[in-house]
Design a protein around this motif. Structure first.
Motif, PDB file in Angstrom:
ATOM      1  N   LEU A 174       0.816  -1.212   0.000  1.00 18.44           N
ATOM      2  CA  LEU A 174       0.000   0.000   0.000  1.00 18.44           C
ATOM      3  C   LEU A 174       0.851   1.264   0.000  1.00 18.44           C
ATOM      4  N   SER A 175       1.965   1.221   0.708  1.00 21.09           N
ATOM      5  CA  SER A 175       2.800   2.402   0.901  1.00 21.09           C
ATOM      6  C   SER A 175       3.255   2.991  -0.435  1.00 21.09           C
ATOM      7  N   GLY A 176       2.870   4.212  -0.666  1.00 23.19           N
ATOM      8  CA  GLY A 176       3.271   4.892  -1.896  1.00 23.19           C
ATOM      9  C   GLY A 176       2.365   4.610  -3.067  1.00 23.19           C
ATOM     10  N   ALA A 177       1.829   3.398  -3.165  1.00 20.65           N
ATOM     11  CA  ALA A 177       1.042   3.030  -4.343  1.00 20.65           C
ATOM     12  C   ALA A 177      -0.273   3.796  -4.412  1.00 20.65           C
ATOM     13  N   ALA A 178      -0.957   3.953  -3.267  1.00 23.07           N
ATOM     14  CA  ALA A 178      -2.263   4.612  -3.273  1.00 23.07           C
ATOM     15  C   ALA A 178      -2.147   6.077  -3.681  1.00 23.07           C
ATOM     16  N   SER A 179      -1.203   6.806  -3.068  1.00 22.59           N
ATOM     17  CA  SER A 179      -1.047   8.222  -3.411  1.00 22.59           C
ATOM     18  C   SER A 179      -0.469   8.393  -4.812  1.00 22.59           C
ATOM     19  N   ALA A 195       5.958   5.426  -7.114  1.00 20.82           N
ATOM     20  CA  ALA A 195       5.770   4.487  -6.001  1.00 20.82           C
ATOM     21  C   ALA A 195       7.105   4.030  -5.419  1.00 20.82           C
ATOM     22  N   THR A 196       8.109   3.838  -6.285  1.00 18.65           N
ATOM     23  CA  THR A 196       9.435   3.413  -5.813  1.00 18.65           C
ATOM     24  C   THR A 196      10.055   4.470  -4.909  1.00 18.65           C
ATOM     25  N   ILE A 197       9.982   5.734  -5.322  1.00 16.70           N
ATOM     26  CA  ILE A 197      10.577   6.815  -4.531  1.00 16.70           C
ATOM     27  C   ILE A 197       9.812   7.002  -3.224  1.00 16.70           C
ATOM     28  N   LEU A 198       8.484   6.907  -3.276  1.00 16.01           N
ATOM     29  CA  LEU A 198       7.699   6.998  -2.049  1.00 16.01           C
ATOM     30  C   LEU A 198       8.059   5.866  -1.090  1.00 16.01           C
ATOM     31  N   SER A 199       8.337   4.688  -1.650  1.00 18.57           N
ATOM     32  CA  SER A 199       8.750   3.565  -0.812  1.00 18.57           C
ATOM     33  C   SER A 199      10.118   3.808  -0.187  1.00 18.57           C
ATOM     34  N   LEU A 200      11.020   4.439  -0.938  1.00 18.57           N
ATOM     35  CA  LEU A 200      12.322   4.802  -0.380  1.00 18.57           C
ATOM     36  C   LEU A 200      12.149   5.716   0.828  1.00 18.57           C
ATOM     37  N   MET A 201      11.241   6.682   0.708  1.00 19.31           N
ATOM     38  CA  MET A 201      10.981   7.596   1.814  1.00 19.31           C
ATOM     39  C   MET A 201      10.383   6.844   3.008  1.00 19.31           C
ATOM     40  N   SER A 202       9.463   5.939   2.733  1.00 21.21           N
ATOM     41  CA  SER A 202       8.861   5.148   3.813  1.00 21.21           C
ATOM     42  C   SER A 202       9.901   4.257   4.486  1.00 21.21           C
ATOM     43  N   GLN A 203      10.831   3.752   3.685  1.00 16.67           N
ATOM     44  CA  GLN A 203      11.889   2.916   4.243  1.00 16.67           C
ATOM     45  C   GLN A 203      12.782   3.728   5.172  1.00 16.67           C
ATOM     46  N   GLY A 204      13.064   4.971   4.794  1.00 14.15           N
ATOM     47  CA  GLY A 204      13.845   5.839   5.670  1.00 14.15           C
ATOM     48  C   GLY A 204      13.129   6.087   6.984  1.00 14.15           C
TER      49      GLY A 204
END
Length: 407
Positions: free
Chosen positions: A115-120, A352-361
């Motif tokens: 879900l993280s990043g994909a929805a937005s 979505a990949t970049i948003l996931s990078l941010m979530s991972q941080g």
């Protein structure tokens, strides 16, 4: 349905389900399952480690296979995880209740990364970057109404059976997945030509493209550092603010209200105030002016630092209550502003990949910072640990100040 309505409905159902489960989850964990404090901490650790491992692969998945597919997949996985967690006494009763909860939380963590990043990212592509900010704020406002309903349902359901909120919450996620299958459309996603590349090369190219874009962007690199500190601060504060009420501030002896009722009342009051805060922000803020958005984020983050310090140093219940309610309002407004600005600064093909990078941080910050803040509370006082959690947000203020100069 229009993409904005689908997104708002999705957010509202998720908020409703989460409020149903998490308002009384501590009663289920401690009273129902008999988990000790160490086990409670380890559950969160396993969840964050799962997020760290799967955040990037699932972000790449969303950018290569479609954000709709990723969102629906994540919703189904989370629904299954919560139903499993609610039935732990029956499915894992002969083995280990703690192991059952850990397995369920690991499954949930995998779903959260889908879900993280994909929805937005999906919403931004469907409605355009210029419209997404107002939708984020509208969704945040409606979330507060769903949260109040969820809190009331949680108290009622847990009074019947302690694990019932998890079963109902998981079922809501599964029903939401069915709704998304029927109503969620994806019209702007550009599918990569899969005949020219195999799946692994395609995924690798998408990840390299996203990571390269972050490395070339001073703003995103600074923001990645900022999310690390924000995660460290939020993890420490989120796990300790309730304990501060119980151990330092103490609830007033009014009408013989129990701590559980007090926390419910605080959550409802915060949701009502946040609803009006989000409505005011939706009308007054001009999210098309990027410099204005970043300036507001900087001001709200600095206000967050001051309010956490105020809560940590509070010597009475009223001051602590005011601090928490104001912090809830700040978070409600700051979240959509952050999502808007971030989505406006990244390319669609790697969003979505970049948003996931941010979530991972953020997850890494939580994993590293939470134990440090907790250790300070054990060695000294819970007030000292909360004050440290607030200080960890100061680098985020610096990040927004630097980003504002680059605009």
């Amino acid at each position: 349905m229009h993409a904005s309505r689908v997104y708002i409905a999705m957010r509202a159902v998720m908020q409703l389900a989460n409020a149903i489960m998490f308002t009384t989850y501590a009663l289920y964990y401690v009273t129902g399952l008999g988990l000790n404090p160490l086990q409670l901490v380890l559950i969160g650790t396993f969840l964050e480690l799962t997020v760290l491992l799967f955040e990037i692969p699932t972000g790449v998945f969303a950018d290569t296979r479609g954000r709709r597919f990723s969102v629906i997949t994540g919703t189904i996985i989370i629904g299954i995880a919560y139903v499993l967690e609610g039935t732990v006494p029956y499915t894992f009763g002969l083995l280990s209740l703690f192991a059952g909860v850990v397995i369920a939380e690991i499954i949930r963590g995998v779903g959260e990364t889908f879900l993280s990043g994909a929805a937005s990212a999906w919403l931004t592509d469907e409605v355009g970057e210029s419209h997404v900010g107002s939708i984020f704020l509208r969704a945040s406002r409606i979330d507060q109404a769903a949260n109040v309903i969820g809190i009331l349902l949680s108290v009622g359901l847990s009074s019947i059976i302690l694990n019932l909120p998890y079963i109902v919450g998981g079922a809501l996620y599964l029903l939401l997945a069915l709704f998304l299958i029927l109503k969620m459309k994806e019209t702007q996603f550009q599918q990569v030509d899969r005949s020219a590349k195999d799946d692994w090369k395609e995924a690798g190219a998408t990840f390299k493209s996203g990571a390269s874009f972050v490395r070339r962007s001073p703003i995103l690199m600074a923001l990645l550092l900022g999310t690390l500190f924000a995660g460290a601060g939020s993890e420490g504060f989120d796990r300790l603010w309730e304990a501060n009420f119980l151990m330092a501030l103490h609830f007033p002896d009014w009408f013989d209200l129990t701590p559980a009722v007090w926390f419910g009342l605080i959550s409802i009051a915060g949701s009502v105030l946040s609803y009006f805060a989000a409505a005011l922000a939706e009308k007054r803020l001009d999210l098309d002016k990027v410099q204005h958005t970043v300036g507001m984020l900087m001001s709200l983050t600095l206000l967050r630092v001051l309010l956490i310090a105020m809560f940590a140093l509070a010597n009475s219940f009223p001051i602590g209550l005011i601090s928490i309610l104001l912090l809830t309002m700040v978070s409600t407004v700051a979240g959509p502003l952050y999502d808007t600005w971030l989505n406006q600064n990244i390319p669609s093909q790697s969003r979505a990949t970049i948003l996931s990078l941010m979530s991972q941080g953020n997850a890494l910050g939580q994993s590293l910072g939470g134990p440090v803040v907790g250790a300070v509370g054990t060695r000294y006082t819970i007030r000292a640990s909360l004050f440290l959690a607030g200080l960890l947000y100061l680098p985020v203020v610096w990040v927004y100040a630097k980003a504002r100069k680059h605009i």
